[in-house]
Design an enzyme around this catalytic site. Structure first.
Site, PDB file in Angstrom:
ATOM      1  N   SER A 124       0.833  -1.207   0.000  1.00 36.68           N
ATOM      2  CA  SER A 124       0.000   0.000   0.000  1.00 36.68           C
ATOM      3  C   SER A 124       0.860   1.245   0.000  1.00 36.68           C
ATOM      4  O   SER A 124       1.949   1.278   0.593  1.00 36.68           O
ATOM      5  CB  SER A 124      -0.867  -0.015   1.256  1.00 36.68           C
ATOM      6  OG  SER A 124      -1.470   1.241   1.458  1.00 36.68           O
ATOM      7  N   TYR A 148      -1.452  -0.906  10.957  1.00 40.35           N
ATOM      8  CA  TYR A 148      -1.794  -1.524   9.662  1.00 40.35           C
ATOM      9  C   TYR A 148      -0.682  -1.264   8.648  1.00 40.35           C
ATOM     10  O   TYR A 148      -0.183  -2.180   7.983  1.00 40.35           O
ATOM     11  CB  TYR A 148      -3.134  -0.969   9.137  1.00 40.35           C
ATOM     12  CG  TYR A 148      -3.287  -1.154   7.646  1.00 40.35           C
ATOM     13  CD1 TYR A 148      -3.490  -2.415   7.116  1.00 40.35           C
ATOM     14  CD2 TYR A 148      -3.177  -0.075   6.768  1.00 40.35           C
ATOM     15  CE1 TYR A 148      -3.578  -2.596   5.734  1.00 40.35           C
ATOM     16  CE2 TYR A 148      -3.270  -0.249   5.401  1.00 40.35           C
ATOM     17  CZ  TYR A 148      -3.466  -1.507   4.887  1.00 40.35           C
ATOM     18  OH  TYR A 148      -3.542  -1.686   3.538  1.00 40.35           O
ATOM     19  N   LYS A 152       2.296  -3.780   6.627  1.00 39.49           N
ATOM     20  CA  LYS A 152       2.633  -3.817   5.194  1.00 39.49           C
ATOM     21  C   LYS A 152       4.139  -3.624   4.993  1.00 39.49           C
ATOM     22  O   LYS A 152       4.761  -4.284   4.158  1.00 39.49           O
ATOM     23  CB  LYS A 152       1.848  -2.738   4.433  1.00 39.49           C
ATOM     24  CG  LYS A 152       0.353  -3.025   4.339  1.00 39.49           C
ATOM     25  CD  LYS A 152       0.098  -4.227   3.443  1.00 39.49           C
ATOM     26  CE  LYS A 152      -1.341  -4.662   3.424  1.00 39.49           C
ATOM     27  NZ  LYS A 152      -1.556  -5.950   2.731  1.00 39.49           N
TER      28      LYS A 152
HETATM   29  C1  UD1 Z   1      -7.265   4.929   3.630  1.00 40.70           C
HETATM   30  C2  UD1 Z   1      -6.355   4.378   4.688  1.00 40.70           C
HETATM   31  C3  UD1 Z   1      -5.182   3.711   4.004  1.00 40.70           C
HETATM   32  C4  UD1 Z   1      -5.653   2.651   3.034  1.00 40.70           C
HETATM   33  C5  UD1 Z   1      -6.603   3.278   2.017  1.00 40.70           C
HETATM   34  C6  UD1 Z   1      -7.208   2.228   1.116  1.00 40.70           C
HETATM   35  C7  UD1 Z   1      -6.677   5.855   6.638  1.00 40.70           C
HETATM   36  C8  UD1 Z   1      -6.082   6.928   7.482  1.00 40.70           C
HETATM   37  N1  UD1 Z   1      -5.942   5.459   5.565  1.00 40.70           N
HETATM   38  O1  UD1 Z   1      -6.514   5.888   2.901  1.00 40.70           O
HETATM   39  O2  UD1 Z   1      -4.326   3.133   4.964  1.00 40.70           O
HETATM   40  O3  UD1 Z   1      -4.557   2.089   2.362  1.00 40.70           O
HETATM   41  O4  UD1 Z   1      -7.680   3.918   2.726  1.00 40.70           O
HETATM   42  O5  UD1 Z   1      -7.935   2.828   0.094  1.00 40.70           O
HETATM   43  O6  UD1 Z   1      -7.752   5.353   6.912  1.00 40.70           O
HETATM   44  N2  UD1 Z   1     -12.478  11.568   3.296  1.00 40.70           N
HETATM   45  C9  UD1 Z   1     -13.437  12.507   3.616  1.00 40.70           C
HETATM   46  N3  UD1 Z   1     -14.601  12.062   4.173  1.00 40.70           N
HETATM   47  C10 UD1 Z   1     -14.846  10.756   4.441  1.00 40.70           C
HETATM   48  C11 UD1 Z   1     -13.856   9.793   4.110  1.00 40.70           C
HETATM   49  C12 UD1 Z   1     -12.684  10.242   3.537  1.00 40.70           C
HETATM   50  O7  UD1 Z   1     -13.254  13.699   3.405  1.00 40.70           O
HETATM   51  O8  UD1 Z   1     -15.924  10.449   4.986  1.00 40.70           O
HETATM   52  C13 UD1 Z   1     -11.236  12.019   2.647  1.00 40.70           C
HETATM   53  C14 UD1 Z   1      -9.968  11.677   3.408  1.00 40.70           C
HETATM   54  O9  UD1 Z   1      -9.670  12.676   4.349  1.00 40.70           O
HETATM   55  C15 UD1 Z   1      -8.957  11.607   2.252  1.00 40.70           C
HETATM   56  C16 UD1 Z   1      -9.788  11.066   1.085  1.00 40.70           C
HETATM   57  O10 UD1 Z   1     -11.138  11.340   1.413  1.00 40.70           O
HETATM   58  O11 UD1 Z   1      -8.485  12.874   1.923  1.00 40.70           O
HETATM   59  C17 UD1 Z   1      -9.634   9.578   0.863  1.00 40.70           C
HETATM   60  O12 UD1 Z   1      -9.934   8.895   2.074  1.00 40.70           O
HETATM   61  P1  UD1 Z   1      -9.997   7.297   2.150  1.00 40.70           P
HETATM   62  O13 UD1 Z   1     -10.871   6.782   1.078  1.00 40.70           O
HETATM   63  O14 UD1 Z   1     -10.332   6.928   3.555  1.00 40.70           O
HETATM   64  O15 UD1 Z   1      -8.527   6.847   1.771  1.00 40.70           O
HETATM   65  P2  UD1 Z   1      -7.112   7.249   2.442  1.00 40.70           P
HETATM   66  O16 UD1 Z   1      -7.280   8.130   3.608  1.00 40.70           O
HETATM   67  O17 UD1 Z   1      -6.223   7.739   1.357  1.00 40.70           O
END
Ligand code: UD1
Length: 337
Positions: A124, A148, A152
């Site tokens: 990842s 997590y 990895k």
């Molecule tokens: C998350 C995991 C990461 C994992 C990846 C798999 C965390 C901190 N990281 O990454 O370890 O490998 O998923 O895809 O959980 N966001 C919002 N609102 C929401 C959800 C997300 O604004 O309700 C934003 C987040 O702040 C981020 C983006 O959307 O900027 C993507 O979020 P997410 O899909 O959770 O992925 P990652 O944070 O990149």
């Protein structure tokens, strides 16, 4: 002669099982349904062949793993099976290390015992934390911020150590943010309970089953202030595993980490806008506090994926949203119809 896909009932594993079959490989899936459903195996079979081999087993059960290698002629392994919820890994670190590292060790031992020398491992971009230089390349410093992520990192190190001294070659694919679904609408992401990831939540808001999307911060150092990620279509990602196996079959040695992304970033607000265009639905959102542990921005350097694997992402953000939306609309309860 078959490829073993551990965690093949999961989101990326199921798409990869289909891609491997489409590329002419025989596939054996092993899964314990810890975070997946037997219906996903049915869906893979419906897209491939009804007699695709499936074994329900926990990879921590050494005897069960050994039996898989005894009963099937395995030529390569694509190892997905792992726990992946970041917050859960913070509250239950030992469970995460035991499962993610223990499963890998069991698979490696069985591979070495049976002379199987090709491994594609699921890693990842979380191993980079917040990169200092973007796009982030494979030689950037690694510093995972959660248990997590550290499972990895440790897994990559174990694989590299084993490849240095034993007849084993590996490609460790560092996924950026997989989204989308199979074009048939019959395979997709089926998170347990309330999703953590952005796109499943966006789809629920578009579909009306969730009121408002929380946007975790709009004061990051990015063009519109919201977080930026490199979203990659899960079918493109699946194809990267097929390409990695081909490189290994060509005699590549050692262990190589390769980014799998599109090479460009999309902000949360841009993604919401793309989803609105594709779905034709309003996606109400509310900016809330930053989520602890989130990085501001990351996207992949993709030269190595191209030069070494001969792979490039083909699908853009609209196609990702369209396919994820189709899956969501046709399977509102996921596999639990
Ligand atoms: C998350 C995991 C990461 C994992 C990846 C798999 C965390 C901190 N990281 O990454 O370890 O490998 O998923 O895809 O959980 N966001 C919002 N609102 C929401 C959800 C997300 O604004 O309700 C934003 C987040 O702040 C981020 C983006 O959307 O900027 C993507 O979020 P997410 O899909 O959770 O992925 P990652 O944070 O990149």
């Amino acid at each position: 002669m078959a490829v073993l896909v551990t965690g093949g009932a999961g989101y990326i594993g199921s798409h990869t099982a289909v891609a491997l079959h489409d590329a002419g490989h025989e596939v054996v899936i092993v899964d314990n349904f810890a975070n997946s459903s037997p219906a996903a195996v049915d869906a893979v079979r419906a897209l491939t062949t009804e007699d695709l081999a499936f074994v329900e087993a926990d990879l921590l059960d050494d005897d069960a793993v050994r039996r898989v290698f005894e009963q099937h002629e395995i030529t390569g392994v694509v190892h997905f099976a792992a726990h992946k919820a970041v917050a859960e890994s913070v509250s239950e670190p030992s469970r995460y290390y035991r499962n993610n590292v223990g499963s890998l060790l069991g698979v490696l031992d069985a591979m070495l015992e049976h002379g199987v020398d090709r491994l594609v491992h699921s890693s990842s971009c979380t191993v980079y934390g917040q990169p200092e230089v973007l796009p982030v390349s494979e030689s950037a410093p690694v510093r995972a911020a959660s248990p997590y992520g550290r499972t990895k990192l440790v897994s990559e190190q174990i694989i590299s150590d084993v490849c240095a001294v034993r007849p084993l070659a590996a490609v460790m694919l560092r996924y950026f943010n997989p989204v989308g679904a199979h074009g048939s609408g019959t395979l997709g992401e089926d998170p347990n309970g309330i999703p953590n990831n952005l796109v499943p939540l966006v789809m629920q808001v578009a579909g009306g089953s969730r009121g408002k999307l929380p946007v975790f911060g709009d004061d990051y150092d990015t063009a519109d202030g919201s977080g930026v990620r490199d979203y990659v279509h899960v079918v493109d990602l699946a194809d990267a595993h097929v390409a990695a196996l081909e490189v290994l079959a060509g005699g590549h040695e050692g262990a190589t980490a390769v980014n799998v992304g599109t090479g460009s970033g999309t902000s949360v607000l841009e993604l919401i806008e793309a989803a609105r265009r594709v779905t034709g639905k309003a996606i109400p959102y509310e900016v809330v506090e930053r989520r602890p542990g989130d990085v501001a921005k990351t996207w992949a350097a993709v030269d190595l994926a191209h030069d070494f694997l001969g792979w490039r992402a083909k699908r853009g953000i609209e196609e990702m949203m369209r396919d994820h939306w189709r899956w969501h609309c046709e399977n509102p309860g996921g596999y639990r119809r």
